[in-house]
Design an enzyme around this catalytic site. Structure first.
Site, mmCIF file in Angstrom:
data_model
loop_
_atom_site.group_PDB
_atom_site.id
_atom_site.type_symbol
_atom_site.label_atom_id
_atom_site.label_comp_id
_atom_site.label_asym_id
_atom_site.label_seq_id
_atom_site.Cartn_x
_atom_site.Cartn_y
_atom_site.Cartn_z
ATOM 1 N N SER A 1 -12.149 44.025 62.198
ATOM 2 C CA SER A 1 -12.483 43.737 63.702
ATOM 3 C C SER A 1 -11.972 42.605 64.181
ATOM 4 C CB SER A 1 -14.083 43.871 63.663
ATOM 5 O OG SER A 1 -14.617 45.013 63.825
ATOM 6 N N LYS B 1 -10.055 43.132 67.421
ATOM 7 C CA LYS B 1 -10.436 43.185 68.786
ATOM 8 C C LYS B 1 -10.115 41.770 69.587
ATOM 9 C CE LYS B 1 -14.931 45.740 67.856
ATOM 10 N NZ LYS B 1 -14.766 45.749 66.418
ATOM 11 N N SER C 1 -19.121 42.671 68.336
ATOM 12 C CA SER C 1 -17.957 43.473 67.633
ATOM 13 C C SER C 1 -18.365 44.838 67.947
ATOM 14 C CB SER C 1 -18.241 43.186 66.243
ATOM 15 O OG SER C 1 -16.733 43.680 65.639
#
Length: 483
Positions: A124, A127, A308
Site C-alpha cells: 500500500s 498509494k 489506506s
C-alpha cells in the site's frame, strides 16, 4: 526551548486530544483491511492491521512546515544514520534483501541506502504514487461528481456515476465534522424537486457507468478488500454499509445496487419509478437535474492515505488517467501516473505499477522513488502536494498506524513518525517522514518484500527502524527512552 521539551510537549498535546474521544467523522472509520478476502487469491489481499478498527482516535496532527524554510537542525551524517539502522537490518523478521532509502528531506541527499534502486513490492505504499500524481494534475477545486440528467426520452432519468466510491446511502450523521461524503438521499431529493417543478411524478430510471473503461475487477478479486472498480457505487459496494469499522462483503454489482437504492429514495420523495433501473449512456449535452459532490481532492487524498482505502485509490487512479487523456482503466491510470511523476522531475527507475492501491503483488517500486516523492510533498515549492504527506498516519495515533509503535523499543517515537504502511502476504512496508533527535526532517522508505514470518512479524522491526531515526542525532545516535 530545548528540543526535548518541545517534543515532549507535542506528544503530550497529541495524547490530550487522543483522550478526548473516538473519531466519529471519517469515512469508514478505522478501516485497515484486516479481514482476508474470499477466493483463491485472498492470500494476496492487503492485510493492514485492524486492531485499531474498533477504537481509533482522531487527533489534530502536528503542522509540518516546509523543510527548506525550517531545517530545524544540523545536517545528518551518513555514518550516524548507518550506525542507527545497519544493526536493525539484520533482524531475521525482515527477510533477505530489504530495500531501504533514507534521505535528508531538506537537501534530498541520500543518507543510507540498501537496494534502494531495486523494484521491490510496495504493497500500500503504492498509494503515495497515486496521491502525488493526483494532486499534481488535478486542480485544487476538483471534486468527484455524481449527477442525474434527462435521458433520451422525456420520461427517463439517468443516474450518472462520477467515479466516487465514497458516495453514501447512509444519512451522513456519522460523518459530521470530518470527511463528509456526497449523499445519495440528497441527490434524490434535489432530483425529485426538479422533476416535480417540471410536472413529472413518474419516470423510468437508468444508470450510466461509462466514465471508467477496462476490467472492472482487480486481479485479486473476489476479495473483501476492494469492490468492483466501477464509477457508480455507494459505500464502496458493501453489503452492509453500516459496518464502517471493519471490512465487509462486497455486492456483486455495485452500480445496480446504487441505482436500486436511488429508486427507493425517489419513491420516498414522491417520484414513482417504473420498472427496474437499466444500464444506459446519458445523451450528449443532456439536461442536468441535480448533482452531489465529494469533498475537495486534497481532502479526498488525505483521507485515502490515512485509511489506506483501496477503493478510493483505484478511483483516484482513473481520475488521473482522465486528466491526462488516458483510458480510465488500470493500464491507462498507471501510464498517467508515470507521466505525472515524470513531469515532477522524478526518475522512476525500475518502477512498474499495475494498480493504484498496491494490492497487486506484481507492482515494483524502488524505495528511492518513494523518498523522492515524500521529499517533494514537504517542499515549499510544492504546496499542492502537501496532503499526500499530512494524510499519512501518525505513529500510535491515527489510521493504519493507530495500533503500532506501542512496544518498548519503539514507543518513544509514537507521535513523531508519520508514514504510509503496506502489507501483503510476505510483504511489509513503511515509508514516510520523521524528525531526528536534532529536529531535522528525514524521509525514509523501508520495503521488506520477502518476509518469512509474515507481515505481522515484520511490522515491529520496521517500527524499530523508524524509531531509530527519531532517536538518532545522526552524528551521535541517541538511545530512545522507553516512555
Amino acid at each position: 526551548m530545548a528540543l526535548g521539551a518541545t517534543i515532549a510537549g507535542v506528544v503530550l498535546a497529541l495524547l490530550a486530544v487522543w483522550a478526548a474521544g473516538p473519531w466519529r467523522g471519517g469515512y469508514r472509520v478505522g478501516e485497515h483491511h484486516g479481514a482476508k478476502g474470499r477466493g483463491t487469491q485472498a492470500a494476496s489481499a492487503d492485510v493492514e492491521s485492524s486492531a485499531a478498527a474498533t477504537d481509533e482516535r482522531r487527533i489534530t496532527p502536528p503542522v509540518l512546515t516546509p523543510v527548506d524554510a525550517d531545517p530545524a537542525g544540523p545536517a545528518p551524517t551518513d555514518d550516524g544514520v548507518r550506525a542507527a539502522l545497519a544493526p536493525l537490518l539484520a533482524d531475521p523478521a525482515l527477510g533477505d534483501d530489504v530495500a531501504v532509502s533514507v534521505v535528508d528531506a531538506v537537501t534530498g541527499r541520500a543518507l543510507f541506502t540498501a537496494n534502494a534502486d531495486r523494484g521491490a513490492t510496495p504493497a500500500s505504499t503504492t498509494k503515495i504514487t497515486t496521491a502525488v500524481a493526483a494532486l499534481s494534475v488535478l486542480p485544487a477545486d476538483y471534486r468527484l461528481t455524481t449527477s442525474t440528467v434527462l435521458g433520451a426520452s422525456p420520461d427517463t432519468v439517468v443516474l450518472v456515476g462520477g467515479g466516487d466510491p465514497t458516495l453514501t446511502a447512509l444519512d451522513g450523521a456519522q460523518y459530521a465534522g470530518q470527511f463528509a461524503p456526497a449523499r445519495l438521499d440528497r441527490l434524490a431529493a434535489e432530483t425529485a424537486a426538479a422533476l416535480r417543478a417540471s410536472g413529472r411524478t413518474s419516470i423510468k430510471l437508468a444508470y450510466d457507468t461509462t466514465l471508467f473503461t477496462g476490467p472492472v475487477n482487480h486481479p485479486i478479486s473476489p476479495n473483501d478488500n476492494i469492490a468492483s472498480v466501477v464509477p457508480l457505487m455507494t459505500d464502496e459496494g458493501r453489503t452492509d454499509a453500516t459496518k464502517t469499522g471493519v471490512p465487509g462483503l462486497r455486492v456483486t454489482d455495485p452500480a445496480v445496487k446504487a441505482a436500486e437504492q436511488f429508486a427507493q429514495m425517489l419513491a420516498k420523495e414522491g417520484i414513482a419509478v417504473n420498472g427496474k433501473p437499466a444500464a444506459a449512456t446519458a445523451p450528449p449535452a443532456a439536461t442536468r437535474l441535480a448533482a452531489v459532490q465529494s469533498p475537495l481532492i486534497a481532502e479526498y487524498v488525505e483521507h485515502m492515505m490515512t485509511d489506506s482505502d483501496n477503493d478510493m485509490a483505484e478511483a483516484l487512479l482513473r481520475h488521473v488517467a482522465i486528466a491526462k487523456g488516458k483510458p480510465a482503466s488500470f493500464e491507462g491510470g498507471t501510464q498517467a501516473v508515470r507521466e505525472a511523476l515524470t513531469g515532477l522531475g522524478v526518475d522512476l527507475g525500475a518502477m512498474n505499477l499495475k494498480d493504484g492501491s498496491g494490492l497487486d503483488k506484481r507492482n515494483e517500486l524502488p524505495p528511492a522513488v518513494l523518498t523522492r516523492l515524500i521529499t517533494l510533498t514537504s517542499a515549499a515549492d510544492h504546496p499542492e502536494l502537501r496532503t499526500a504527506l499530512t494524510g499519512m498516519p501518525i505513529a500510535g495515533f491515527t489510521g493504519t498506524l493507530a495500533d503500532r509503535f506501542g512496544a518498548q523499543n519503539s514507543l518513544a517515537a509514537a507521535g513523531l513518525v508519520r508514514a504510509k504502511t503496506g502489507s501483503l502476504t510476505g510483504v511489509s512496508t513503511l515509508a514516510g517522514v520523521v524528525r531526528d533527535h536534532d529536529g531535522r526532517l528525514i524521509a525514509f522508505a523501508f520495503l521488506a518484500d520477502d518476509v518469512p514470518g509474515g507481515a505481522d512479524v515484520a511490522r515491529p522491526a520496521l517500527d524499530r527502524m523508524a524509531a531509530a531515526l527519531a532517536g538518532c542525532g545522526c552524528g551521535t545516535p541517541v538511545a530512545l527512552a522507553a516512555g
